[in-house]
Scaffold this motif. Structure first.
Motif, PDB file in Angstrom:
ATOM      1  N   ILE A 118     -56.088  19.706   3.284  1.00 51.58           N
ATOM      2  CA  ILE A 118     -55.923  19.319   4.690  1.00 51.58           C
ATOM      3  C   ILE A 118     -55.207  20.375   5.523  1.00 51.58           C
ATOM      4  N   GLY A 119     -54.567  21.352   4.866  1.00 55.89           N
ATOM      5  CA  GLY A 119     -53.914  22.441   5.596  1.00 55.89           C
ATOM      6  C   GLY A 119     -52.617  22.076   6.266  1.00 55.89           C
ATOM      7  N   SER A 120     -51.958  21.011   5.816  1.00 55.93           N
ATOM      8  CA  SER A 120     -50.726  20.580   6.475  1.00 55.93           C
ATOM      9  C   SER A 120     -49.680  20.161   5.456  1.00 55.93           C
ATOM     10  N   SER A 121     -48.572  20.894   5.411  1.00 53.08           N
ATOM     11  CA  SER A 121     -47.468  20.517   4.534  1.00 53.08           C
ATOM     12  C   SER A 121     -46.782  19.260   5.045  1.00 53.08           C
ATOM     13  N   TRP A 122     -46.641  19.138   6.370  1.00 52.26           N
ATOM     14  CA  TRP A 122     -45.958  17.977   6.938  1.00 52.26           C
ATOM     15  C   TRP A 122     -46.711  16.691   6.651  1.00 52.26           C
ATOM     16  N   SER A 123     -48.027  16.695   6.860  1.00 49.27           N
ATOM     17  CA  SER A 123     -48.812  15.486   6.601  1.00 49.27           C
ATOM     18  C   SER A 123     -48.770  15.131   5.122  1.00 49.27           C
ATOM     19  N   THR A 124     -48.776  16.146   4.258  1.00 48.04           N
ATOM     20  CA  THR A 124     -48.706  15.904   2.819  1.00 48.04           C
ATOM     21  C   THR A 124     -47.367  15.282   2.441  1.00 48.04           C
ATOM     22  N   MET A 125     -46.272  15.841   2.949  1.00 48.58           N
ATOM     23  CA  MET A 125     -44.949  15.303   2.627  1.00 48.58           C
ATOM     24  C   MET A 125     -44.747  13.921   3.220  1.00 48.58           C
ATOM     25  N   GLY A 126     -45.309  13.679   4.416  1.00 46.36           N
ATOM     26  CA  GLY A 126     -45.125  12.400   5.081  1.00 46.36           C
ATOM     27  C   GLY A 126     -45.941  11.277   4.467  1.00 46.36           C
ATOM     28  N   THR A 127     -46.880  11.594   3.597  1.00 42.89           N
ATOM     29  CA  THR A 127     -47.727  10.571   2.968  1.00 42.89           C
ATOM     30  C   THR A 127     -47.534  10.596   1.451  1.00 42.89           C
ATOM     31  N   ILE A 128     -48.147  11.574   0.799  1.00 40.27           N
ATOM     32  CA  ILE A 128     -48.041  11.679  -0.656  1.00 40.27           C
ATOM     33  C   ILE A 128     -46.587  11.900  -1.084  1.00 40.27           C
ATOM     34  N   GLY A 129     -45.850  12.706  -0.295  1.00 43.11           N
ATOM     35  CA  GLY A 129     -44.462  12.998  -0.630  1.00 43.11           C
ATOM     36  C   GLY A 129     -43.576  11.772  -0.630  1.00 43.11           C
ATOM     37  N   VAL A 130     -43.786  10.877   0.334  1.00 48.33           N
ATOM     38  CA  VAL A 130     -42.985   9.652   0.411  1.00 48.33           C
ATOM     39  C   VAL A 130     -43.209   8.792  -0.834  1.00 48.33           C
ATOM     40  N   ALA A 131     -44.487   8.652  -1.226  1.00 46.63           N
ATOM     41  CA  ALA A 131     -44.787   7.888  -2.433  1.00 46.63           C
ATOM     42  C   ALA A 131     -44.209   8.578  -3.668  1.00 46.63           C
ATOM     43  N   GLY A 132     -44.308   9.912  -3.699  1.00 50.29           N
ATOM     44  CA  GLY A 132     -43.763  10.664  -4.822  1.00 50.29           C
ATOM     45  C   GLY A 132     -42.268  10.465  -4.976  1.00 50.29           C
ATOM     46  N   MET A 133     -41.546  10.406  -3.854  1.00 51.09           N
ATOM     47  CA  MET A 133     -40.109  10.149  -3.917  1.00 51.09           C
ATOM     48  C   MET A 133     -39.837   8.791  -4.548  1.00 51.09           C
ATOM     49  N   GLY A 134     -40.624   7.802  -4.167  1.00 49.13           N
ATOM     50  CA  GLY A 134     -40.430   6.467  -4.726  1.00 49.13           C
ATOM     51  C   GLY A 134     -40.700   6.422  -6.216  1.00 49.13           C
ATOM     52  N   ILE A 135     -41.760   7.087  -6.653  1.00 47.77           N
ATOM     53  CA  ILE A 135     -42.098   7.105  -8.081  1.00 47.77           C
ATOM     54  C   ILE A 135     -41.002   7.815  -8.867  1.00 47.77           C
ATOM     55  N   GLY A 136     -40.607   8.990  -8.394  1.00 50.42           N
ATOM     56  CA  GLY A 136     -39.596   9.781  -9.098  1.00 50.42           C
ATOM     57  C   GLY A 136     -38.271   9.065  -9.207  1.00 50.42           C
ATOM     58  N   LEU A 137     -37.821   8.466  -8.109  1.00 49.85           N
ATOM     59  CA  LEU A 137     -36.549   7.747  -8.132  1.00 49.85           C
ATOM     60  C   LEU A 137     -36.613   6.539  -9.062  1.00 49.85           C
ATOM     61  N   SER A 138     -37.768   5.869  -9.082  1.00 47.17           N
ATOM     62  CA  SER A 138     -37.921   4.725  -9.984  1.00 47.17           C
ATOM     63  C   SER A 138     -37.857   5.156 -11.440  1.00 47.17           C
ATOM     64  N   MET A 139     -38.220   6.405 -11.723  1.00 49.53           N
ATOM     65  CA  MET A 139     -38.158   6.938 -13.082  1.00 49.53           C
ATOM     66  C   MET A 139     -36.776   7.485 -13.428  1.00 49.53           C
ATOM     67  N   GLY A 140     -35.858   7.448 -12.466  1.00 53.30           N
ATOM     68  CA  GLY A 140     -34.524   7.953 -12.703  1.00 53.30           C
ATOM     69  C   GLY A 140     -34.372   9.446 -12.489  1.00 53.30           C
ATOM     70  N   ILE A 141     -35.365  10.071 -11.845  1.00 54.46           N
ATOM     71  CA  ILE A 141     -35.294  11.505 -11.565  1.00 54.46           C
ATOM     72  C   ILE A 141     -34.529  11.701 -10.261  1.00 54.46           C
ATOM     73  N   PRO A 142     -33.554  12.607 -10.210  1.00 54.36           N
ATOM     74  CA  PRO A 142     -32.758  12.806  -8.989  1.00 54.36           C
ATOM     75  C   PRO A 142     -33.628  13.158  -7.782  1.00 54.36           C
ATOM     76  N   ALA A 143     -33.243  12.622  -6.626  1.00 58.02           N
ATOM     77  CA  ALA A 143     -34.005  12.830  -5.399  1.00 58.02           C
ATOM     78  C   ALA A 143     -34.188  14.308  -5.051  1.00 58.02           C
ATOM     79  N   PRO A 144     -33.151  15.161  -5.173  1.00 58.97           N
ATOM     80  CA  PRO A 144     -33.352  16.571  -4.831  1.00 58.97           C
ATOM     81  C   PRO A 144     -34.421  17.250  -5.684  1.00 58.97           C
ATOM     82  N   MET A 145     -34.515  16.885  -6.968  1.00 59.44           N
ATOM     83  CA  MET A 145     -35.550  17.467  -7.827  1.00 59.44           C
ATOM     84  C   MET A 145     -36.937  17.060  -7.347  1.00 59.44           C
ATOM     85  N   VAL A 146     -37.103  15.780  -7.068  1.00 62.78           N
ATOM     86  CA  VAL A 146     -38.406  15.289  -6.619  1.00 62.78           C
ATOM     87  C   VAL A 146     -38.780  15.945  -5.296  1.00 62.78           C
ATOM     88  N   ALA A 147     -37.832  15.989  -4.363  1.00 61.25           N
ATOM     89  CA  ALA A 147     -38.102  16.603  -3.064  1.00 61.25           C
ATOM     90  C   ALA A 147     -38.481  18.070  -3.227  1.00 61.25           C
TER      91      ALA A 147
END
Length: 466
Positions: A118-147
């Motif tokens: 899609i050519g957009s880092s912002w759109s990727t972080m605002g969609t897939i990235g938000v879900a990725g943060m939720g998955i990572g945190l649920s697995m006990g992975i620190p937020a800074p690592m996931v981000a």
């Protein structure tokens, strides 16, 4: 303007910033306002009238207006997609499919592919990235690592995509063929991604004992099933947005469609009221399950939540506008150009100039525009092909914007992923390793392409033709 006057607002702003953030634990708004006031006084002392200084501020703000619109729409998207169960569905299936040990590698690759499409880092972080943060945190992975993994992947895809605005901007300003520019960036960006993925694999080993059968993940899955209607059909909403942007539909209408679909999903699929659905858009979705992790993950989004980000962007761009249009930034850049005597130092100076512009003008587009103007003639005189310049602009400008807390990119990430620049900086590996690789190449001469230096200096257009 003399250099000592040009750097004065920067020194004052940085000094106040350090006290405010490190000692007082406050945000960067006030230090930026102080820096703006000092920059205004310096400009006034050098003959600019107050109306002219005001216009400099407005010009800076106008440059950031497209970013402000995207920030607002991403806030609405997060609220609508959480309320519509889209984020919960992505997290649910992510927790059941992805191994915790390989999660950082996986989310980095997924974000790379999506951003490349899609050519957009912002759109990727605002969609897939938000879900990725939720998955990572649920697995006990620190937020800074996931981000960090999300950011590395998103910026790799954005940087290498022919649909990216920054990629087209760097190629266009230097009159370099777009695909030649992208091919030249492969030499620095692919090794950077390989190093990043290796680091994420190594970091992920500590989570190898966590499995999808662990009590924390099982509890999270149960709460998601109780709180939302989980359906694979909801994944069509983010897929629709990705397809629209990949088919060159502009980001704003594509996000608006995503917001509308999320809103309808909350009403029709989740059974929410119109009032609740509108409230999720305005003030964010709110959930109270008694589980702190789930409540923190899903009580977010909305227009109101992005106002901190919007105000930071506006304040930062008033400061950057004065520096740019009063000539202070040009004075600093001129001194940098004078110090560059070899091809290695020229390219390294371009990268450092991009970093400095990100810190002073708070906008990654300016970090490409200003150095491109300042260094183009010097590259010609030194017989360096324009694609060396276009690559250095992206390596130093596009990628490092995320490390400046008051830059529009750093502010956006804080508002979207909920992690500050100083926290995720050590884990945004691609973003800091690629500039290092680029500087090493510059001084060793590896992949640095030259052109013949003619008695009549070739234009940038002639370089691009070669």
């Amino acid at each position: 303007m003399k250099l000592r006057w040009a750097v004065l607002p920067l020194l004052v702003m940085i000094g106040v910033m350090l006290v405010a953030i490190v000692r007082l634990e406050q945000g960067p708004h006030i230090p930026l306002i102080v820096g703006t006031a000092v920059a205004s006084l310096v400009a006034w002392r050098h003959g600019y009238k107050w109306k002219e200084i005001e216009e400099m501020m407005y010009k800076g703000i106008r440059l950031a207006l497209p970013a402000v619109v995207i920030i607002i729409l991403v806030g609405l998207t997060i609220g609508a997609w959480i309320g519509g169960g889209v984020v919960a569905t992505m997290i649910y299936y992510g927790l059941t499919i992805i191994s915790p040990a390989y999660f950082l590698v996986t989310i980095c690759i997924i974000c790379s592919v999506v951003a490349l499409s899609i050519g957009s880092s912002w759109s990727t972080m605002g969609t897939i990235g938000v879900a990725g943060m939720g998955i990572g945190l649920s697995m006990g992975i620190p937020a800074p690592m996931v981000a960090g993994a999300v950011i590395s992947g998103a910026y790799f895809g954005d940087k290498m995509s022919p649909l990216s605005d920054t990629t087209n901007l760097a190629a266009g300003l230097t009159h370099t063929n777009l695909f030649e520019h992208i091919r030249h960036m492969l030499y620095t960006t692919i090794p950077g991604l390989v190093i990043a993925l290796g680091a994420y694999w190594w970091l992920g080993r500590r989570f190898s004992e966590t499995t999808t059968d662990s009590s924390e993940i099982v509890q999270t899955l149960a709460i998601l099933q109780d709180s939302f209607v989980i359906s694979p059909w909801l994944l069509l909403i983010p897929l629709a947005v990705i397809v629209l942007v990949a088919r060159k539909v502009p980001a704003i209408p594509a996000l608006v469609i995503g917001i509308a679909l999320g809103f309808l999903a909350q009403v029709i699929v989740q059974g929410g009221t119109l009032a609740d659905s509108v409230g999720a858009l305005q003030s964010g979705y709110v959930i109270d399950t008694g589980n702190e992790l789930v409540d923190n993950l899903f009580s977010r989004g909305g227009l109101d939540a992005m106002m901190y980000t919007v105000s930071m962007t506006i304040v930062a761009m008033t400061f950057g506008g004065i520096l740019e249009y009063s000539g202070m930034l040009q004075s600093i850049m001129n001194q940098i150009v004078k110090l560059a005597k070899t091809a290695g130092s020229m390219i390294a100076s371009t990268i450092l100039a991009g970093i400095a512009t990100n810190a002073t003008c708070s906008e990654q587009y300016i970090s490409i525009v200003v150095p491109s103007r300042m260094f183009a003639g010097a590259y010609q005189k030194m017989g360096l092909h324009s694609k060396n310049l276009s690559r250095a602009l992206e390596d130093g400008g596009t990628l490092t914007s995320v490390f400046i807390p008051w830059n529009t990119c750093g502010v956006f990430i804080l508002g979207t992923l909920g992690v500050g620049a100083f926290e995720y900086a050590p884990y945004a590996i691609l973003n800091f390793i690629v500039p290092v690789i680029s500087i090493i190449y510059a001084f060793t001469g590896f992949t640095i392409e030259r052109i013949a230096v003619l008695s009549a200096e070739p234009s940038i257009e002639q370089q691009a033709a070669q």
